[in-house]
Each structure stands twice: as structure tokens, then as C-alpha cells.
Scaffold this motif. Structure first.
Motif, PDB file in Angstrom:
ATOM      1  N   GLY A  60      30.306 -12.098   0.293  1.00  0.00           N
ATOM      2  CA  GLY A  60      30.114 -12.114  -1.146  1.00  0.00           C
ATOM      3  C   GLY A  60      31.049 -11.217  -1.929  1.00  0.00           C
ATOM      4  O   GLY A  60      31.059 -11.227  -3.151  1.00  0.00           O
ATOM      5  N   LYS A  61      31.857 -10.407  -1.220  1.00  0.00           N
ATOM      6  CA  LYS A  61      32.747  -9.482  -1.931  1.00  0.00           C
ATOM      7  C   LYS A  61      34.066 -10.170  -2.294  1.00  0.00           C
ATOM      8  O   LYS A  61      34.410 -11.207  -1.732  1.00  0.00           O
ATOM      9  CB  LYS A  61      33.027  -8.265  -1.049  1.00  0.00           C
ATOM     10  CG  LYS A  61      31.788  -7.421  -0.833  1.00  0.00           C
ATOM     11  CD  LYS A  61      32.094  -6.234   0.055  1.00  0.00           C
ATOM     12  CE  LYS A  61      30.815  -5.453   0.315  1.00  0.00           C
ATOM     13  NZ  LYS A  61      30.831  -4.812   1.631  1.00  0.00           N
ATOM     14  N   ASN A  62      34.793  -9.551  -3.224  1.00  0.00           N
ATOM     15  CA  ASN A  62      36.124 -10.071  -3.548  1.00  0.00           C
ATOM     16  C   ASN A  62      37.031  -9.917  -2.338  1.00  0.00           C
ATOM     17  O   ASN A  62      37.057  -8.858  -1.718  1.00  0.00           O
ATOM     18  CB  ASN A  62      36.735  -9.285  -4.708  1.00  0.00           C
ATOM     19  CG  ASN A  62      36.126  -9.683  -6.031  1.00  0.00           C
ATOM     20  OD1 ASN A  62      35.531 -10.768  -6.135  1.00  0.00           O
ATOM     21  ND2 ASN A  62      36.263  -8.828  -7.026  1.00  0.00           N
ATOM     22  N   ILE A  63      37.787 -10.979  -2.003  1.00  0.00           N
ATOM     23  CA  ILE A  63      38.721 -10.858  -0.890  1.00  0.00           C
ATOM     24  C   ILE A  63      40.116 -11.298  -1.326  1.00  0.00           C
ATOM     25  O   ILE A  63      40.270 -12.133  -2.217  1.00  0.00           O
ATOM     26  CB  ILE A  63      38.281 -11.683   0.351  1.00  0.00           C
ATOM     27  CG1 ILE A  63      38.035 -13.152  -0.018  1.00  0.00           C
ATOM     28  CG2 ILE A  63      37.070 -11.084   1.017  1.00  0.00           C
ATOM     29  CD1 ILE A  63      37.857 -14.053   1.188  1.00  0.00           C
ATOM     30  N   THR A  64      41.123 -10.692  -0.679  1.00  0.00           N
ATOM     31  CA  THR A  64      42.495 -11.125  -0.925  1.00  0.00           C
ATOM     32  C   THR A  64      42.999 -11.851   0.314  1.00  0.00           C
ATOM     33  O   THR A  64      42.873 -11.359   1.428  1.00  0.00           O
ATOM     34  CB  THR A  64      43.429  -9.934  -1.197  1.00  0.00           C
ATOM     35  OG1 THR A  64      43.237  -8.982  -0.144  1.00  0.00           O
ATOM     36  CG2 THR A  64      43.133  -9.279  -2.517  1.00  0.00           C
ATOM     37  N   GLU A 109      43.541 -23.806  -6.720  1.00  0.00           N
ATOM     38  CA  GLU A 109      42.392 -24.525  -7.264  1.00  0.00           C
ATOM     39  C   GLU A 109      41.092 -23.981  -6.662  1.00  0.00           C
ATOM     40  O   GLU A 109      40.133 -23.660  -7.382  1.00  0.00           O
ATOM     41  CB  GLU A 109      42.498 -26.006  -6.885  1.00  0.00           C
ATOM     42  CG  GLU A 109      42.667 -26.965  -8.036  1.00  0.00           C
ATOM     43  CD  GLU A 109      42.959 -28.356  -7.502  1.00  0.00           C
ATOM     44  OE1 GLU A 109      42.073 -28.936  -6.840  1.00  0.00           O
ATOM     45  OE2 GLU A 109      44.082 -28.847  -7.729  1.00  0.00           O
ATOM     46  N   ALA A 110      41.078 -23.878  -5.336  1.00  0.00           N
ATOM     47  CA  ALA A 110      39.880 -23.410  -4.642  1.00  0.00           C
ATOM     48  C   ALA A 110      39.559 -21.967  -5.029  1.00  0.00           C
ATOM     49  O   ALA A 110      38.401 -21.619  -5.269  1.00  0.00           O
ATOM     50  CB  ALA A 110      40.069 -23.522  -3.134  1.00  0.00           C
ATOM     51  N   ALA A 111      40.607 -21.124  -5.113  1.00  0.00           N
ATOM     52  CA  ALA A 111      40.396 -19.714  -5.447  1.00  0.00           C
ATOM     53  C   ALA A 111      39.774 -19.599  -6.838  1.00  0.00           C
ATOM     54  O   ALA A 111      38.877 -18.781  -7.067  1.00  0.00           O
ATOM     55  CB  ALA A 111      41.717 -18.957  -5.382  1.00  0.00           C
ATOM     56  N   LYS A 112      40.251 -20.432  -7.760  1.00  0.00           N
ATOM     57  CA  LYS A 112      39.744 -20.404  -9.121  1.00  0.00           C
ATOM     58  C   LYS A 112      38.270 -20.821  -9.147  1.00  0.00           C
ATOM     59  O   LYS A 112      37.443 -20.197  -9.823  1.00  0.00           O
ATOM     60  CB  LYS A 112      40.573 -21.365  -9.977  1.00  0.00           C
ATOM     61  CG  LYS A 112      40.657 -20.945 -11.441  1.00  0.00           C
ATOM     62  CD  LYS A 112      41.656 -21.835 -12.169  1.00  0.00           C
ATOM     63  CE  LYS A 112      41.264 -21.965 -13.628  1.00  0.00           C
ATOM     64  NZ  LYS A 112      41.957 -23.079 -14.279  1.00  0.00           N
ATOM     65  N   GLY A 162      36.165 -17.971  -7.462  1.00  0.00           N
ATOM     66  CA  GLY A 162      36.074 -16.821  -8.353  1.00  0.00           C
ATOM     67  C   GLY A 162      36.220 -15.477  -7.678  1.00  0.00           C
ATOM     68  O   GLY A 162      36.651 -14.519  -8.306  1.00  0.00           O
ATOM     69  N   ASN A 163      35.875 -15.372  -6.401  1.00  0.00           N
ATOM     70  CA  ASN A 163      35.968 -14.065  -5.743  1.00  0.00           C
ATOM     71  C   ASN A 163      37.028 -14.052  -4.639  1.00  0.00           C
ATOM     72  O   ASN A 163      36.947 -13.296  -3.688  1.00  0.00           O
ATOM     73  CB  ASN A 163      34.598 -13.662  -5.181  1.00  0.00           C
ATOM     74  CG  ASN A 163      34.019 -14.749  -4.293  1.00  0.00           C
ATOM     75  OD1 ASN A 163      34.666 -15.763  -4.069  1.00  0.00           O
ATOM     76  ND2 ASN A 163      32.819 -14.523  -3.794  1.00  0.00           N
ATOM     77  N   ALA A 193      41.418 -25.092   3.261  1.00  0.00           N
ATOM     78  CA  ALA A 193      41.752 -23.879   4.018  1.00  0.00           C
ATOM     79  C   ALA A 193      41.150 -22.644   3.346  1.00  0.00           C
ATOM     80  O   ALA A 193      40.642 -21.746   4.021  1.00  0.00           O
ATOM     81  CB  ALA A 193      43.268 -23.742   4.146  1.00  0.00           C
ATOM     82  N   VAL A 194      41.216 -22.579   2.005  1.00  0.00           N
ATOM     83  CA  VAL A 194      40.655 -21.425   1.297  1.00  0.00           C
ATOM     84  C   VAL A 194      39.129 -21.404   1.437  1.00  0.00           C
ATOM     85  O   VAL A 194      38.536 -20.351   1.652  1.00  0.00           O
ATOM     86  CB  VAL A 194      41.087 -21.431  -0.183  1.00  0.00           C
ATOM     87  CG1 VAL A 194      40.292 -20.418  -0.979  1.00  0.00           C
ATOM     88  CG2 VAL A 194      42.568 -21.133  -0.287  1.00  0.00           C
ATOM     89  N   TYR A 195      38.506 -22.575   1.342  1.00  0.00           N
ATOM     90  CA  TYR A 195      37.049 -22.621   1.540  1.00  0.00           C
ATOM     91  C   TYR A 195      36.672 -22.158   2.947  1.00  0.00           C
ATOM     92  O   TYR A 195      35.666 -21.458   3.139  1.00  0.00           O
ATOM     93  CB  TYR A 195      36.508 -24.022   1.249  1.00  0.00           C
ATOM     94  CG  TYR A 195      36.058 -24.166  -0.189  1.00  0.00           C
ATOM     95  CD1 TYR A 195      34.745 -23.856  -0.557  1.00  0.00           C
ATOM     96  CD2 TYR A 195      36.940 -24.566  -1.175  1.00  0.00           C
ATOM     97  CE1 TYR A 195      34.332 -23.951  -1.878  1.00  0.00           C
ATOM     98  CE2 TYR A 195      36.538 -24.666  -2.497  1.00  0.00           C
ATOM     99  CZ  TYR A 195      35.224 -24.357  -2.850  1.00  0.00           C
ATOM    100  OH  TYR A 195      34.821 -24.438  -4.145  1.00  0.00           O
TER     101      TYR A 195
END
Lengths: 369, 327
Positions: free
Chosen positions: A64-68, A90-93, A96-97, A316-318
Motif C-alpha cells: 500500500g505504500k508509494n513505490i518507485t 497509464e497504469a502508474a497514473k 496513483g501510488n 507489467a506495472v500491475y
């Protein structure tokens, strides 16, 4: 005496080679076991394989935390990976985190790719997305990332399973084969006849696709006639010549041509166009939209089969987010991937994007690669 | 009279060159300071040792490249030689079935042969180095791909990875190898007749011939050395990444030449030192790493390195001219 010996030897070689050719040249497939999909498109029963990926050690709790994330494709600056990057953003947007940066070499070069990954490990990221330039060479640096608790997810081009957690697989061989044959059957009818222009009989991917095509066609379209498979390397002019030869050789008997490479498909379409056979000989094949756009626009080619790289990056981002959250873990059977819905886990530790994507006149302008 | 002029010319060049290294050292210190300020992971022992591991292949090939460029030549084929040696190492071992130790030696011999061929054609047939090595750049890469059928060789035994991935006294193994060759080549260039002959050839090849220097033999030997180092670099590289591909080292020649030129070796021949080359190699590697760590992307890094290359050459040239004017 000596002369006759040579003649005999020559004859033997000739006989041997022709009989070998008669055995192998009929389709160009490999001899490995095939796994054709069901004709109606229902999911085939796939034997579940235990998880064979690797897990990061002592990873901090990222749930649940912000990740880079850093995305290191084979190379940057080409349309294909531009499209995967677009999907990732798109997925990152949506999520949101997640923050994703794409960086990588400007040539598809394994040395540089390794250095890039190494630097990002030192810099400290939560996750690495990669498309490997070499399955094995990339493994040591990915293992290093896992040892430092970084989530490692592959897409497009795999590494050895023990050096990453998951791999997002764009399409399976039998899925591509089904899509190709189905689209051809739609265009030339279930009793049409076709020929194939491939790279070489020894190229692993092409041979695998052809073997799966043969198995699927035999099971689902037994009346389709397989005329010939010809080799054309990855050569533009040779592909054009081979396709032209097929058109001349079979004349009325030839209803369709498959192009198995992104070179052979546009070259075959060009051959059909120049022979003025558009509408009489269908071309279906694996190719990128940019190369096929003119032929699709002129209605000479109706379907181009590949996958949607935007969706590939998106998935991949998901996958990375789910792995960081602990939702995607050994034993998981599916991944919830936003607009793509639920994606299946196959083959131990691969996430299957789904059926291949078909580019047609309606959607080809949405893609630039 | 003529010799006196040549002597002063040499003296000036030598002094100017010393200055170039001093400038380079200051640039290096400044770069390290700035980069350390911008990223806290940069100036850590772990990172620096890791960077040392990554620069060894370029470093090994930059040493003989310094010799070659000092004579006014160039070797564009080093990256291809590395690719060829790497693939031959795999082929000798896996396909021919030689013991791995012997395969390594054979692969380095292939590198020596490849380098010898460059040197032989350049001296005996008179092909300009640029043309000859441009041709072999393609030829050796083609051989590597043809011989291996573009297939990778994998599955090396564990001991083989010691060189590329292991450590010796807490320092990555391959750095010791590079240090050894650094010392040897520096001594050869500075203190031996052979080394001084390289400068003579680069300054005036015709004069060097008339003064009894075996120009052809020296040239062949340095191109051969370049091939041997390409073979060594291939060994280190295969051991580091644990697999062999025929496209290994593609484009590496540019990294090598950039490092040598940044190190103060003039592309027109006659000047240059091993210490300068070493500084060049280290500076480029640290810049690449430090910029990446501080958030500059790959394409930005290339631009910064290009700018530093041009500036350092401009400044050192300017200083050399000023010195010339004072006299």
C-alpha cells in the motif's frame, strides 16, 4: 574405380538429403510436442506447474505504500518500447501510488543493459521491470537485485525463471498459432489452401509457431490445404521473391500466404499487391503496424497478428504493484490488472497477457511502432 | 640543428601533456565531489568497487589502444575481437570439447591472431589502420556470428565465474588483472626503448625508420597486443555475465577510444601516457555511474561525457599554446 566410388558417394548424399528434405520440408515446424488450443476459443486445460520464480530476500513491507519502479527495456527510442512505456505510465497514473521511470541503452546491447540495472540497484528502487536482451547474461545482476530486496518483474523477453519473480508473457506459441489460422480461415474459408513464408526452418520461434499452426489446423480445419513452407531468412528482397514465386507457382490454387516474420509479412503483401492479386490471395502474418499500414489501408491485408505492447507495459506495472503488496505470491493463479481484468498465471511463474492482438483497418491508426 | 628542434618540440609536448593529466585529475576530483554531493550512494566503497568491476574490460583494451594511437594508428576492431574471442571460448569448450582452461588459452590466441592480421595488413600491405580495422570490425563480428550461428553458449562451471564475479582480498578479482597490466604497460611505455620508439613513430614515422627503429615489427606487435587484450577482456566479460553471445562488445571500441583520447593521447600520434588513459577510463566510468545515480537518464549521460571530452581537449590545447607563446 575411384570415380565410380565418388559417383556412388555423391548419389548417396543426394538421396540422403532429398529423403531428409521430404521428411522435414513439408511444414518447417520443429519436432517438439505441440499443445493446440481448443477450436472454439475456450481455455484449454493446462497442467498447473508449481511456482518456479524467485522471491526477493528481506524485502521491506511495501504493501500500500508509494513505490518507485524503474523500467529497463532492451533499448529505448524505438516505437515498440515507446508503446510499452506508454502503457506503464497509464497504469502508474491509475494506481496513483506507483512511479515508473523508463531508462535504458540506446542499442539492444546486453553489456549496457546490465550496467543500467546495476546502477539502479545502487541508487535504490523498489522494483525493476526489464525486457532481457539475453536470458542468461542478465541473470546475475537480477539475482543481485533480488538479494537486496527489490521486486523484479520481466516482460516481453524473459530471463531464467530463478532470477526474477514473475514474467508477463505477451502471447503463447499456441495462442499465436490459433489466431493466425483462425484469421486465415475467416478470409479464405475453411477449405482454402495456403503457403507460408518463414525465416529459416531452424529459427526457434518461427518453427515453434509453425508446428503449433499445423497441429491446430489439423484439429480444427481439417479441410484446409497446406501447400508449402518456404524459407526467406529475415531478408526483404528474398521474402518478396519467395512470395512472388508462390503466387506464380500455384496460381489459382493459392488462396492465402502467411508471413511468419515482421519482414516476410509486408514483403508478401507487397508481392500480392504488385501481382495485382489483392482480394484473391489473402495475407495474414506477424508484423508491426507501421510496416503494414499501407497494405491494411489499401484493403490488401485484413489482419495483422501481434500483441498490444501498450497493454503489455500496463500489465507489467500491475504485476509489480501486486508483487510489492504481497497480493501476487507463489501459488497465485491470477492477477487483477485494471482495465485488462483478470490475467492467468501460466507455466509456473508467467502472467499471460491473453490472446494475441489483431490489427485491422479499424484500430491500426491507434498504434505507432 | 634539426635534432635540436625536434628535442625542444618533444620537450614542450611532454610538458603540455603533464599538464593535461593534472587538468584531468582536477576534473576527476571535481566530478567526484559534485557527484558525491548529488547522490549519497555514489561515494561508498561498495559502489566504487562495483564500478571497478565494470570498467575492467574497457580498461584492458584501452592500454594497447594508447600504444596504437601514440603511433598515429587506430584499432576500431577491438570490440569485434572481444566478441570473436568470447564466442571462440564457448565454441572451443562446448562444441569442440576442449577443457575450459585450454579453451581460454585458445580464445586468447585467436585474439592474438586477429590483432596480428590487422598489424600485418597495415604494415606489409600498406592499408591505412582506419580502413583495415574498419573492415575487420565487420569481418570479426561476422565470423563470431557465423561460427556460433548466433547461438549463445551457456552453462559454465562455477570456478569459471571467480574471475568475473569473485573477489580477492576484498577487491573484485578482475581489478587485480587490470592493475597488473596497467603497471606493466606504463613501465614499458615510459622506460623501455620499445616504448620510446612508439613516440618516435607517432611524431615522424619516416624519421623513425631512418634512425633504425624496426617500425613494422613494432606496429605488428602492438596490434597483436591489442588482440591479446581483446581476448583477455572477453574472458573477463564472459566470466562476469556468465554466458557468451556473438554480439558482445558491440560499440565498445568507441568507449575505449574515448577514454584514451580523454586521457590526453593525441589522435595525430606522438603524445600520450598510460596514466592519462587510466584517468580517462576511471573518469568516464564514474561519470556514467554518478550521473545515473543522481537521476540523469542514459541519453543525458552521453551528452555530458561528450561535453567534458571536448572541454578537456580544448583547455589542454589552450594551455599548451600559451606555454608555446611564453617561450
Amino acid at each position: 574405380m575411384k570415380k565410380s566410388l565418388f559417383t556412388l558417394l555423391g548419389l548417396g548424399v543426394l538421396l540422403g538429403s532429398t529423403s531428409a528434405m521430404a521428411q522435414s520440408a513439408w511444414d518447417g515446424g520443429d519436432d517438439l510436442p505441440v499443445n493446440p488450443l481448443a477450436c472454439d476459443g475456450s481455455a484449454g486445460a493446462v497442467e498447473a506447474k508449481p511456482y518456479d520464480g524467485a522471491q526477493p530476500s528481506n524485502a521491506p513491507d511495501r504493501s500500500g505504500k508509494n513505490i518507485t519502479l524503474v523500467d529497463i527495456p532492451k533499448l529505448i527510442g524505438v516505437g515498440y518500447f515507446g508503446a510499452t512505456t506508454k502503457g506503464m505510465q497509464e497504469a502508474a497514473k491509475e494506481l496513483g501510488n506507483v512511479e515508473v521511470t523508463t531508462d535504458g541503452p540506446t542499442k539492444a546491447n546486453i553489456d549496457e543493459q546490465i550496467t543500467f540495472i546495476d546502477n539502479y540497484i545502487t541508487r535504490g528502487v523498489d522494483g525493476i521491470l526489464f525486457a532481457a536482451n539475453d536470458t542468461v547474461a542478465i541473470a546475475p545482476v537480477l539475482k543481485k537485485a533480488l538479494e537486496q530486496g527489490i521486486n523484479v518483474i520481466g516482460y516481453d523477453s524473459n530471463s531464467t525463471p530463478d532470477s526474477r519473480e514473475w514474467f508477463v508473457n505477451q502471447a503463447e506459441f499456441n495462442g499465436v498459432a490459433k489466431s493466425l489460422i483462425d484469421n486465415m480461415a475467416k478470409e479464405i474459408g475453411e477449405d482454402g489452401s495456403f503457403a507460408i513464408v518463414t525465416s529459416t526452418f531452424t529459427t526457434p520461434n518461427q518453427a515453434r509457431w509453425i508446428a503449433e499452426m499445423a497441429a491446430y489446423a489439423q484439429a480444427c480445419y481439417p479441410n484446409m490445404e497446406w501447400l508449402e513452407t518456404v524459407e526467406a531468412q529475415e531478408d526483404n528482397i528474398l521474402s518478396f521473391n519467395q512470395a512472388s514465386t508462390l503466387i506464380n507457382k500455384y496460381g489459382e490454387d493459392l488462396d492465402g500466404i502467411f508471413g511468419m516474420t515482421s519482414i516476410a509479412t509486408p514483403a508478401s503483401a507487397e508481392a500480392v499487391t504488385q501481382a495485382d492479386m489483392c482480394g484473391k490471395v489473402a495475407v495474414v502474418g506477424l508484423a508491426t503496424p507501421n510496416a503494414m499500414r499501407p497494405y491494411v489501408k489499401s484493403d490488401c491485408v485484413k489482419s495483422v497478428v501481434l500483441w498490444n505492447p501498450v497493454d503489455l507495459g500496463y500489465a507489467a506495472v500491475y504485476a509489480a504493484r501486486a508483487a510489492a503488496d504481497g497480493d501476487l505470491k507463489p501459488g497465485s493463479t491470477e492477477l487483477e490488472a485494471g482495465k485488462l481484468g483478470k490475467l492467468q498465471v501460466v507455466n509456473g511463474s508467467e502472467i499471460l497477457l491473453g490472446a494475441p492482438f489483431v490489427f485491422s483497418k479499424d484500430n491500426i491508426d491507434d498504434f505507432d511502432f | 640543428m634539426a635534432s635540436a628542434v625536434a628535442a625542444t618540440g618533444n620537450h614542450e609536448r611532454y610538458a603540455g601533456l603533464k599538464r593535461h593529466e593534472t587538468i584531468l585529475l582536477f576534473v576527476l576530483i571535481a566530478a567526484v565531489a559534485v557527484l558525491a554531493f548529488r547522490s549519497e550512494q555514489f561515494l561508498t566503497t561498495g559502489n566504487l568497487l562495483n564500478q571497478g568491476r565494470l570498467l575492467v574490460e574497457v580498461g584492458l583494451m584501452a592500454l594497447p589502444m594508447t600504444f596504437i594511437i601514440i603511433t598515429g594508428g587506430i584499432d576500431l576492431s577491438v570490440g569485434s575481437i572481444m566478441g570473436l574471442c568470447a564466442i571462440m571460448l564457448g565454441v572451443f569448450w562446448k562444441n569442440v570439447g576442449l577443457p575450459l582452461e585450454l579453451a581460454i588459452v585458445m580464445a586468447i590466441l585467436v585474439g592474438a591472431m586477429a590483432g596480428f592480421m590487422n598489424g600485418w595488413f597495415i604494415t606489409k600491405v600498406g592499408v591505412p589502420p582506419l580502413i583495415m580495422t574498419l573492415a575487420t570490425l565487420a569481418l570479426y563480428r561476422g565470423l563470431a556470428e557465423g561460427i556460433s550461428q548466433a547461438r549463445s553458449v551457456r552453462g559454465y562451471p562455477d570456478w569459471f565465474f571467480q574471475l568475473g564475479q569473485g573477489e580477492l582480498f576484498g577487491v573484485p578479482t578482475q581489478i587485480w588483472l587490470l592493475l597488473f597490466f596497467f603497471v606493466v604497460t606504463a613501465i614499458v611505455l615510459t622506460f623501455t626503448t620499445f616504448g620510446r620508439s612508439l613516440y618516435a613513430i607517432g611524431n615522424n614515422e619516416v624519421a623513425a625508420r631512418f634512425s633504425g627503429i624496426a617500425v613494422d615489427r613494432i606496429k605488428i606487435s602492438i596490434y597483436t597486443l591489442s588482440g591479446i587484450m581483446g581476448g583477455l577482456a572477453a574472458w573477463v566479460f564472459v566470466s562476469r555475465v556468465s554466458t557468451t553471445r556473438s554480439d558482445m562488445g558491440t560499440g565498445l571500441e568507441l568507449d575505449v577510444i574515448t577514454a584514451v583520447v580523454l586521457g590526453g593521447t593525441s589522435i595525430f600520434g606522438g603524445t600520450g601516457t598510460i596514466l592519462g588513459t587510466a584517468l580517462g577510463v576511471v573518469l568516464i566510468q564514474l561519470l556514467k555511474n554518478g550521473l545515473a545515480l543522481s537521476g540523469v537518464k542514459g541519453d543525458g549521460t552521453i551528452v555530458v561525457i561528450g561535453v567534458i571530452l571536448i572541454l578537456s581537449i580544448l583547455v589542454s590545447d589552450l594551455l599548451r599554446r600559451q606555454r608555446g607563446a611564453e617561450h
